[in-house]
Motif scaffolding. Structure first.
Motif, PDB file in Angstrom:
ATOM      1  N   ASN A   8      -3.498   9.399   7.028  1.00 40.59           N
ATOM      2  CA  ASN A   8      -1.952   9.018   7.617  1.00 40.59           C
ATOM      3  C   ASN A   8      -2.405   8.345   9.354  1.00 40.59           C
ATOM      4  O   ASN A   8      -2.762   9.236  10.539  1.00 40.59           O
ATOM      5  N   ASN A  10      -0.568   7.059  12.592  1.00 44.32           N
ATOM      6  CA  ASN A  10       1.036   6.381  12.684  1.00 44.32           C
ATOM      7  C   ASN A  10       0.641   6.321  14.466  1.00 44.32           C
ATOM      8  O   ASN A  10      -0.169   6.312  14.943  1.00 44.32           O
ATOM      9  N   TYR A  31       0.921   4.247   8.762  1.00 48.52           N
ATOM     10  CA  TYR A  31       0.553   4.007   7.391  1.00 48.52           C
ATOM     11  C   TYR A  31       0.240   5.280   6.661  1.00 48.52           C
ATOM     12  O   TYR A  31      -0.597   6.021   7.635  1.00 48.52           O
ATOM     13  N   TYR A  33      -1.877   6.705   3.402  1.00 48.38           N
ATOM     14  CA  TYR A  33      -3.398   6.104   2.438  1.00 48.38           C
ATOM     15  C   TYR A  33      -3.326   6.975   1.550  1.00 48.38           C
ATOM     16  O   TYR A  33      -3.568   8.662   2.315  1.00 48.38           O
ATOM     17  N   ASP A  70      -0.408   3.590  -1.397  1.00 49.67           N
ATOM     18  CA  ASP A  70      -0.572   3.438   0.391  1.00 49.67           C
ATOM     19  C   ASP A  70       1.289   2.999   0.301  1.00 49.67           C
ATOM     20  O   ASP A  70       1.555   1.986  -0.432  1.00 49.67           O
ATOM     21  N   GLY A  71       1.149   3.100   2.011  1.00 45.85           N
ATOM     22  CA  GLY A  71       2.149   2.609   2.359  1.00 45.85           C
ATOM     23  C   GLY A  71       2.787   2.409   3.429  1.00 45.85           C
ATOM     24  O   GLY A  71       1.699   3.309   4.089  1.00 45.85           O
ATOM     25  N   LEU A  72       3.686   1.927   4.319  1.00 42.73           N
ATOM     26  CA  LEU A  72       4.409   1.612   5.435  1.00 42.73           C
ATOM     27  C   LEU A  72       4.460   3.344   5.505  1.00 42.73           C
ATOM     28  O   LEU A  72       5.740   3.408   4.293  1.00 42.73           O
ATOM     29  N   ARG A  73       4.540   3.630   6.560  1.00 43.35           N
ATOM     30  CA  ARG A  73       5.493   5.654   6.715  1.00 43.35           C
ATOM     31  C   ARG A  73       6.446   5.361   7.745  1.00 43.35           C
ATOM     32  O   ARG A  73       6.192   5.296   8.675  1.00 43.35           O
ATOM     33  N   CYS A  95       7.231   7.699   2.808  1.00 42.75           N
ATOM     34  CA  CYS A  95       7.098   6.173   2.237  1.00 42.75           C
ATOM     35  C   CYS A  95       8.446   5.653   1.549  1.00 42.75           C
ATOM     36  O   CYS A  95       7.786   5.469   0.388  1.00 42.75           O
ATOM     37  N   ALA A  98       5.938   1.973  -0.669  1.00 46.09           N
ATOM     38  CA  ALA A  98       4.843   1.798  -1.267  1.00 46.09           C
ATOM     39  C   ALA A  98       4.408   1.707  -2.735  1.00 46.09           C
ATOM     40  O   ALA A  98       4.701   0.887  -3.601  1.00 46.09           O
TER      41      ALA A  98
END
Length: 172
Positions: A8, A10, A31, A33, A70-73, A95, A98
């Protein structure tokens, strides 16, 4: 048995800061994961054949499940100081766009070749969210202990993955 990894990362923008270190509120972008490698059966001596157990060695028995999200947080975090040494901390994130990938190897199928095996892979869009809450205790000015609870929810389009099934003649 298996392994789990969570990343994580940020960046934070402080939008509220109380004087005298009484607390803060930050917005974040980053991000997230999550990876889960599960190896449920390794070097076993039983195979399933027409739902009956047969005590026969199966060379290279090695079934596994591997999941990756996974993805944008997008998120926020806050801290409220209760007294000189004790503070409450909390965070939350989502996210919304994701990706999820699943790779599975199942070699308990003896109808697909020798040695038996079936590779399965899938992908989907996903939504993840996480939240945490805890207490921070200040031992000295620069040394803290923090204890809390973190919850992570992983949802992959209600389980609807685009699957790819491949018969194989080897282990994963």
């Amino acid at each position: 048995e298996g392994d789990m990894k969570i990343w994580n990362i940020n960046g934070y923008l402080r939008i509220v800061e109380e004087p005298n270190d009484k607390g803060y509120l930050d917005l974040s972008i980053g991000y997230m994961y999550y990876k889960d490698d599960i190896n449920p059966i390794k070097n076993g001596t039983q195979i399933l054949y027409f739902w009956e157990t047969i005590n026969a060695p199966l060379t290279g028995e090695d079934s596994s499940d591997k999941y990756k999200f996974d993805g944008l947080r997008l998120g926020a975090r806050a801290k409220i100081r209760l007294n000189k040494r004790l503070a409450i901390k909390a965070s939350a994130g989502v996210c919304p766009w994701a990706n999820v990938n699943k790779d599975q190897f199942w070699n308990l199928r003896n109808d697909l070749g020798n040695p038996p095996g079936l590779k399965i892979s899938g992908s989907a869009n996903a939504t993840m969210f996480d939240c945490s809450a805890g207490l921070e205790f200040e031992i000295t000015k620069n040394l803290f202990i923090e204890a809390g609870y973190k919850y992570i929810n992983l949802d992959s389009d209600n389980g609807n993955l685009d699957w790819n099934w491949v018969a194989t003649s080897g282990t994963d």
